[in-house]
Design an enzyme around this catalytic site. Structure first.
Site, short mmCIF file in Angstrom:
data_model
loop_
_atom_site.label_atom_id
_atom_site.label_comp_id
_atom_site.label_asym_id
_atom_site.label_seq_id
_atom_site.Cartn_x
_atom_site.Cartn_y
_atom_site.Cartn_z
N THR A 162 1.00 -0.85 0.44
CA THR A 162 -0.22 0.46 0.04
C THR A 162 0.96 1.17 -0.55
OG1 THR A 162 -1.22 -1.41 1.35
CG2 THR A 162 -1.79 0.68 1.01
N SER B 248 4.01 1.54 -1.00
CA SER B 248 5.71 0.93 -1.53
C SER B 248 5.65 0.20 -3.01
CB SER B 248 6.84 0.34 -0.28
OG SER B 248 5.82 -1.12 -0.80
N ASP C 85 1.12 -4.86 12.32
CA ASP C 85 0.31 -5.65 11.33
C ASP C 85 0.90 -7.30 10.66
OD1 ASP C 85 -1.31 -5.61 9.11
OD2 ASP C 85 0.12 -4.13 7.53
N1 LIG Z 1 13.17 -7.80 1.36
C1 LIG Z 1 12.25 -8.25 0.40
N2 LIG Z 1 12.80 -9.56 -0.14
C2 LIG Z 1 12.13 -10.27 -1.00
N3 LIG Z 1 10.25 -9.00 -1.09
C3 LIG Z 1 10.33 -8.42 -0.82
C4 LIG Z 1 10.95 -7.35 0.46
N4 LIG Z 1 10.30 -6.82 1.25
C5 LIG Z 1 9.66 -6.73 0.96
N5 LIG Z 1 8.82 -7.40 -0.31
C6 LIG Z 1 7.94 -7.84 -1.02
O1 LIG Z 1 7.42 -7.00 -1.03
C7 LIG Z 1 6.04 -6.24 -0.41
C8 LIG Z 1 5.45 -4.97 -0.23
O2 LIG Z 1 6.45 -4.85 1.12
P1 LIG Z 1 6.08 -4.50 2.56
O3 LIG Z 1 4.53 -5.38 3.07
O4 LIG Z 1 7.05 -3.75 2.83
O5 LIG Z 1 5.82 -2.53 1.73
P2 LIG Z 1 3.70 -2.30 2.49
O6 LIG Z 1 3.54 -1.51 1.40
O7 LIG Z 1 4.64 -1.34 3.79
O8 LIG Z 1 3.18 -2.94 1.90
P3 LIG Z 1 1.84 -4.05 2.85
O9 LIG Z 1 0.63 -2.78 2.19
O10 LIG Z 1 1.21 -5.05 3.18
O11 LIG Z 1 1.92 -2.60 4.04
C9 LIG Z 1 5.88 -7.54 0.79
O12 LIG Z 1 5.11 -7.96 0.71
C10 LIG Z 1 6.40 -8.68 -0.18
O13 LIG Z 1 6.36 -9.56 -0.95
#
Ligand SMILES: Nc1ncnc2c1ncn2[C@@H]1O[C@H](COP(=O)(O)OP(=O)(O)OP(=O)(O)O)[C@@H](O)[C@H]1O
Length: 696
Positions: A146, A148, A260
């Site tokens: 969401t 990133s 989360d």
């Molecule tokens: N270190 C990593 N290695 C591989 N894939 C990753 C890594 N970090 C994140 N991802 C992938 O990117 C996706 C999104 O990352 P993240 O959950 O940190 O972002 P977010 O914007 O906070 O997402 P959310 O909407 O789930 O809160 C993760 O679900 C995962 O599949």
């Protein structure tokens, strides 16, 4: 970070035309920064060592020296007026969002940090040097959150494969930067094999964007669990749970609430190591110095009842509830509490865990506690629901899903439970099978592909579980924080889109146990209510947990009509089982009785700062809402509806309104709502994939 410092210092950021060889003065600055960082870390360590938890206030004191806190105070007290902070803002305003002394701020800028970051969140970057974009080779997108977009990349300094998370925020909005910076500070406080490691930050003085550099993880739990070809064994489930609880134990011992926990945030590498990721909603807590926290955290299906009821005084138990949901999910092959609205979520919880006792309501004393008392008495049926699971697992699920947060125990006690000491024991992560890359994003793409694939797809580039390695991209740090896209459109077709389509047809998911009007609901209507119809202010479910194994496959049942749950836990095979659904929802015998809210949910309304965010969001055509902003009271419900998901008038009926209206109106209203949600989901997807940008 020492190595980062030396790496970065040597390289010129020629791509951005900023020749930044570090002068002796900047080297001095760096050395100074290191000293201050180590000093502050020492102080923080002292706090941990003594209390085993981070005291938010102490920590602030420990991280900001007197001069700094003085300057903060004076800026807060501009014009002699004491700025009264909202409780939650006060919480957010401590770690990670503090300023550093002006002198240090200047040094940070000299070291390559942009002013917008060092001026408002200097603490989060203290002692670090930014990495330069041209020291990475960026590959394809591997995750879409969401907040990133995550890319796979190679660190050219050591050829290591890493994940680059480009975080979305408004660098012109100090609050937005502070929220983002909190994630960095939380990550820097944590150091555990089961917690994702932040290895560095990429930005530059002239850049308006920021990338977080992480170790690369091949899978996430949701992706693995929903892969039709993967069956988890019980030792494997125990192994993952043990790692999850160990990571949580570490977070909690350092005073960090994750807030989360869900499958897509549990990353797994090729050696079977699970790491908790996505600390975007995490916050620091101090059990001895409680401050009110927002209840608008945790993805709906994993959200504990106290948060649904609006509690602001909560602790580690919220993460344990989510852990219980995951454990149940791993045994059942599908989310155990897939509510579509907060009200429905609560109802599902009460149906599974029983109606809360009078004592519970008395202790809770939240604004919604009188509104949401179920009119019906539900008995607790967790053990009955999970009776096919091994008894130790059932008992742990029961404990973790205690309505009373104090009865959920802690990660430490969960780790000591019989679940981990009874046969079969958790296996060693290294003994786990090696899987082809699988992430929640793959599941989404399969699903997307199945929708578009019914026309017989022309190109079949996308391989589930074996993502295409695209040509490395030239990696240029954007000067704008708007999303840059690596389109995955070209790779959407599946080798066998037809059969996939059967598995991923959302219309196959019955809206079982639907709270609103189960009796009057037509089959058609049930079909309309697919999982995109989540609460509008919630993170869109298409970027949340994507119903692993849910309606993907109609597997056989055992003679007794119950899902087969044995030491070989068959996640995908269990998915979509009518028996399993029935046993979980208990809907077959009993029509769900709607809760009777006496009034619509009162959502804290504040327009503070929403204007700028609204403008920013509009500018980027964003369809997402950042609970980190909600947390700060920046969004009212209406703002969320209008900005995040399109205007639906002034009504906030999606929160609890449907329960108050006649079913005829509801039918129409829900259909309309679903239509709009589908439309916005579609547009969000198009936006994410760049189609809208092209079209405009
Ligand atoms: N270190 C990593 N290695 C591989 N894939 C990753 C890594 N970090 C994140 N991802 C992938 O990117 C996706 C999104 O990352 P993240 O959950 O940190 O972002 P977010 O914007 O906070 O997402 P959310 O909407 O789930 O809160 C993760 O679900 C995962 O599949």
């Amino acid at each position: 970070m020492g190595c980062i410092a030396s790496k970065s210092a040597a390289v010129e950021d020629s791509r951005e035309g900023v020749a930044r060889e570090f002068t002796s003065s900047s080297k001095r600055a760096t050395a100074k920064m290191k000293v201050s960082a180590s000093n502050s870390e020492k102080r923080v360590d002292g706090v941990w060592g003594k209390d085993k938890v981070l005291d938010g206030v102490d920590m602030k004191a420990s991280l900001i020296d007197k001069e700094s806190s003085g300057s903060m105070r004076s800026s807060d007290n501009k014009n002699g007026r004491k700025k009264k902070q909202k409780p939650e803002l006060a919480v957010l305003d401590h770690p990670g969002v503090g300023r550093v002394p002006k002198a240090l701020e200047g040094e940070q800028v000299v070291a390559g940090w942009p002013t917008w970051l060092s001026s408002v969140a200097g603490e989060a970057i203290q002692g670090w040097i930014p990495r330069k974009a041209d020291t990475f080779e960026r590959f394809h997108k591997i995750g879409q959150g969401t907040y990133s977009t995550v890319y796979k990349a190679r660190d050219l300094t050591d050829q290591k494969i890493v994940a680059l998370k480009r975080v979305r925020f408004d660098n012109c909005d100090a609050e937005s930067v502070k929220f983002m910076a909190r994630e960095i500070l939380v990550l820097r406080r944590l150091d555990h094999p089961n917690v994702i490691k932040l290895e560095g930050l990429i930005t530059s003085q002239t850049s308006r964007s920021l990338y977080l550099v992480f170790e690369y993880m091949e899978h996430d739990l949701t992706g693995l669990a929903s892969s039709p070809s993967i069956n988890f064994s019980e030792p494997q489930v125990k192994c993952y749970m043990q790692q999850l609880l160990s990571g949580l134990d570490h977070c909690h011992s350092r005073g960090v609430l994750h807030r989360d926990i869900k499958g897509s945030n549990l990353l797994i590498d090729n050696n079977g190591i699970l790491k908790i990721a996505d600390f975007g909603l995490a916050n620091f807590i101090d059990p001895h110095h409680k401050v009110p926290l927002t209840s608008r955290v945790v993805t709906l299906w994993y959200r504990p009842p106290e948060l649904l009821l609006g509690a602001s005084n909560y602790g580690v138990a919220v993460d344990l509830w989510s852990t219980g949901c995951i454990l149940g999910e791993l045994y059942c092959g599908r989310p155990i509490l897939p509510g579509k609205t907060e009200v429905e979520q609560l109802h599902r919880i009460f149906k599974l865990c029983g109606s809360p006792s009078e004592d519970y309501w008395r202790k809770l004393r939240t604004p919604h506690s009188t509104v949401f008392r179920p009119p019906h008495h539900y008995r607790q049926c967790v053990a009955e629901t999970f009776k096919e699971c091994p008894s130790a697992a059932t008992r742990l699920i029961e404990t973790l899903l205690s309505l009373d947060p104090t009865l959920r125990g802690t990660a430490t006690t969960a780790l000591k439970s019989e679940f981990f000491s009874s046969e079969p024991l958790p296996c060693d992560p290294s003994s786990l099978p090696k899987y082809p890359p699988s992430k929640e994003i793959d599941t989404k793409l399969w699903k997307e592909a199945s929708r578009h694939g019914a026309d017989g797809g022309k190109e079949q580039k996308f391989r589930p579980g074996g993502r295409q390695e695209k040509e490395p991209q030239t990696f240029i740090l954007s000067k704008d924080n708007a999303d840059s896209h690596i389109s995955m459109q070209q790779g959407k077709r599946l080798p066998n889109s037809r059969s996939r389509n059967e598995f991923f047809n959302p219309h196959r998911e019955p809206a079982f146990g639907h709270l609103v009007f189960p009796q009057k609901q037509s089959e058609d209507h049930k079909e309309t209510l697919n999982y995109f119809s989540g609460p509008l202010y919630q993170r869109p479910l298409h970027s949340g947990p994507l119903v692993p194994g849910y309606g993907y496959e109609m597997a056989g049942r055992e003679a007794g009509g119950r899902p087969h749950v044995s030491s070989k836990v068959n996640l995908p095979k269990l998915s979509g089982l009518v028996a399993s659904r029935t046993s979980l929802s208990g809907d077959q015998k009993e029509n769900p009785v709607p809760l009777k809210p006496r009034e619509t949910i009162q959502v804290q309304e504040s327009t503070n700062g929403s204007e700028s965010r609204r403008r920013h969001d509009k500018k980027r055509h964003s369809q997402t809402i950042d609970p980190r902003q909600i947390e700060n009271g920046k969004f009212s419900t209406e703002t969320l509806i209008q900005d995040g998901h399109g205007s639906m008038g002034n009504n906030i009926y999606h929160l609890s309104g449907p329960l108050l209206l006649s079913s005829n109106n509801m039918d129409q209203m829900l259909k309309e709502r679903d239509r709009k949600i589908q439309e916005y989901s579609r547009r969000a997807r198009m936006y994410k994939s760049g189609e809208i940008a092209h079209a405009k």
